[in-house]
Write an enzyme that holds these catalytic residues in place. Structure first.
Site, short mmCIF file in Angstrom:
data_model
loop_
_atom_site.label_atom_id
_atom_site.label_comp_id
_atom_site.label_asym_id
_atom_site.label_seq_id
_atom_site.Cartn_x
_atom_site.Cartn_y
_atom_site.Cartn_z
N ASN A 142 11.44 13.44 25.79
CA ASN A 142 10.60 13.96 26.87
C ASN A 142 10.75 13.03 28.07
OD1 ASN A 142 8.44 14.42 28.62
ND2 ASN A 142 7.00 14.94 26.98
N CYS B 53 4.40 15.52 34.11
CA CYS B 53 5.40 16.47 33.62
C CYS B 53 5.47 17.74 34.45
CB CYS B 53 5.11 16.79 32.16
SG CYS B 53 5.10 15.31 31.15
N HIS C 82 9.10 22.68 30.26
CA HIS C 82 9.13 21.21 30.21
C HIS C 82 9.38 20.81 28.76
CE1 HIS C 82 7.98 17.12 30.02
NE2 HIS C 82 6.82 17.36 29.42
N1 COA Z 1 6.35 8.03 12.90
C1 COA Z 1 5.74 8.19 11.72
N2 COA Z 1 4.45 8.53 11.60
C2 COA Z 1 3.75 8.71 12.73
C3 COA Z 1 4.32 8.57 13.99
C4 COA Z 1 5.67 8.21 14.06
N3 COA Z 1 6.32 8.06 15.22
N4 COA Z 1 3.39 8.82 14.92
C5 COA Z 1 2.25 9.11 14.27
N5 COA Z 1 2.48 9.05 12.94
C6 COA Z 1 1.54 9.30 11.85
C7 COA Z 1 0.10 9.19 12.25
O1 COA Z 1 -0.33 7.84 12.22
C8 COA Z 1 -0.58 10.03 11.21
O2 COA Z 1 -0.70 9.27 10.03
P1 COA Z 1 -2.00 9.44 9.08
O3 COA Z 1 -1.97 10.86 8.65
O4 COA Z 1 -1.73 8.46 8.00
O5 COA Z 1 -3.16 9.11 9.96
C9 COA Z 1 0.42 11.13 10.92
O6 COA Z 1 1.69 10.64 11.42
C10 COA Z 1 0.09 12.43 11.61
O7 COA Z 1 -0.27 12.16 12.93
P2 COA Z 1 -0.68 13.26 13.93
O8 COA Z 1 -0.93 12.66 15.27
O9 COA Z 1 -1.75 14.09 13.33
O10 COA Z 1 0.66 14.13 13.94
P3 COA Z 1 0.98 15.43 14.71
O11 COA Z 1 1.49 16.45 13.78
O12 COA Z 1 -0.12 15.84 15.64
O13 COA Z 1 2.21 14.98 15.60
C11 COA Z 1 2.69 14.44 17.87
C12 COA Z 1 2.06 13.98 16.58
C13 COA Z 1 2.46 13.37 18.93
C14 COA Z 1 4.19 14.61 17.63
C15 COA Z 1 2.07 15.80 18.26
O14 COA Z 1 0.69 15.71 18.27
C16 COA Z 1 2.54 16.27 19.60
O15 COA Z 1 3.71 16.55 19.79
N6 COA Z 1 1.61 16.41 20.57
C17 COA Z 1 1.99 16.81 21.90
C18 COA Z 1 2.68 15.69 22.53
C19 COA Z 1 3.31 16.06 23.81
O16 COA Z 1 3.96 17.05 23.91
N7 COA Z 1 3.12 15.21 24.79
C20 COA Z 1 3.72 15.36 26.02
C21 COA Z 1 2.94 16.25 26.86
S1 COA Z 1 3.72 16.30 28.38
#
Ligand code: COA
Length: 331
Positions: free
Chosen positions: A288, A113, A258
């Site tokens: 993204n 990224c 980004h």
């Molecule tokens: N749809 C529904 N539920 C989902 C899901 C989806 N697409 N993806 C994950 N979940 C669930 C998980 O399994 C978890 O369930 P549980 O509580 O029963 O275990 C719950 O949602 C919460 O998951 P969690 O990973 O704690 O959520 P979060 O608030 O951290 O959000 C992201 C997940 C990935 C959106 C977040 O962590 C994020 O944006 N991180 C940065 C990612 C990023 O920017 N990456 C690119 C970098 S260049």
């Protein structure tokens, strides 16, 4: 010494639009979850027969037209992308051939990224040292084909998508305009937090039946970990660019982060005290697109009239590696 000016920008996203509702057909997710956690409403994926090279080419031709340059006036091509149509050579060679420019250097950058800002920084050095006059800098990415579309891969599959952006950078004698500073960082201690491990060169054979069952052929991300680092590194590297040039946060007319996650961009704007309307977001439409996200956003923002003559624009990136980077540009 010459300065480096961005004289043209272009972007392209595949025609196929994939809505959050469409993802619900393949995995246990919901439009509401995706919007709340990421801000994404839809994304663009390539269709059968469409290639990464096509995305890069379309963005590049738009940038050339926008710059008023013929392809033959380009002296060097730098393409940022994680993966390529071929395992080797990289996309820059494919793009160079497609543009009809045999002989000029074609360079590939694989810094995820942060790739476009890394590429821009390298182009800037070539231009400032007088090595090349016009450099085509491209960020292009096809992520959709690497996603695990089952519920197992939902945390990543809802985020990543395809697209391309390009900028033509050119030498200018105007010392007050153009790329004022760039800052590049990486910390390889975090490679395992955001990665795709297979197929790997250390496997013989590289492709085996059992590999298809392995979740290591899909991107892996420790979402919370990535989030935490991103909201720290973005402000850090933005401040670094300001300190290097003597500007302050109030001087920034537009911050183009980004497009990792809308919540990350909002948190960064808040931490820095930058008004939301000065933080550009188009993740709602494109998801993204890794290395493509910044040039795609920059070209789109310019097309909407959000980047005017003399505006101070800050680009900031964070991604796999981890890598993070910034550029401050006076248009
Ligand atoms: N749809 C529904 N539920 C989902 C899901 C989806 N697409 N993806 C994950 N979940 C669930 C998980 O399994 C978890 O369930 P549980 O509580 O029963 O275990 C719950 O949602 C919460 O998951 P969690 O990973 O704690 O959520 P979060 O608030 O951290 O959000 C992201 C997940 C990935 C959106 C977040 O962590 C994020 O944006 N991180 C940065 C990612 C990023 O920017 N990456 C690119 C970098 S260049």
């Amino acid at each position: 010494m010459k300065n480096t000016q961005i004289i043209g920008m272009g972007h392209y996203a595949p025609e196929r639009v994939v809505t959050n509702a469409e993802l619900e057909k393949w995995m246990d997710t919901s439009d509401q979850w995706i919007r709340e956690r990421t801000g994404i409403e839809r994304r663009h994926w390539i269709s059968e027969g469409e290639k990464l090279e096509d995305l890069a080419y379309n963005a590049s031709t738009m940038a050339l037209e926008n710059a008023g340059l013929r392809a033959s006036e380009i002296d060097c091509i730098i393409v940022a992308c994680i993966m390529s149509d071929y395992l080797f050579p990289g996309t820059s060679a494919l793009l160079q051939a497609r543009l009809g420019l045999p002989g000029i250097p074609a360079i590939d950058i694989r810094n995820a990224c942060s790739g476009f800002v890394y590429a821009l920084s390298i182009a800037d050095k070539f231009v400032k040292t007088g090595t090349y006059k016009n450099v085509l800098v491209v960020g292009a990415e096809v992520q959709s084909t690497s996603l695990d579309l089952s519920t197992r891969g939902r945390d990543i599959a809802v985020i990543f998508a395809d697209g391309a952006g390009a900028a033509v950078v050119s030498a200018t004698d105007d010392q007050n305009k153009g790329v004022l500073t760039t800052h590049l960082h990486a910390d390889g201690n975090f490679v395992d937090q955001l990665c795709m491990k297979k197929p790997s060169v250390n496997m013989r054979p590289r492709l085996g039946k059992e590999l298809l069952e392995s979740d290591e052929i899909y991107p892996y991300m420790e979402g919370r970990h990535v989030f935490k680092h991103a909201v720290t590194r973005f402000p850090e590297v933005i401040k670094e660019a300001l300190e290097a040039t003597g500007y302050s946060l109030e001087d920034i007319d537009l911050l183009i982060p980004h497009q990792a996650n809308l919540r990350i961009s909002e948190a960064v704007g808040k931490r820095l005290g930058i008004a939301p309307e000065k933080v550009y977001s188009n993740i709602q439409e494109y998801g993204n697109t890794t290395a493509a996200s910044i040039p795609l956003a920059m070209s789109e923002a310019a097309g909407k009239g959000l980047i005017k003559e003399n505006d101070l624009v800050c680009l900031a990136a964070f991604g796999a590696g981890f890598t993070w980077a910034s550029a401050l540009i006076r248009f």
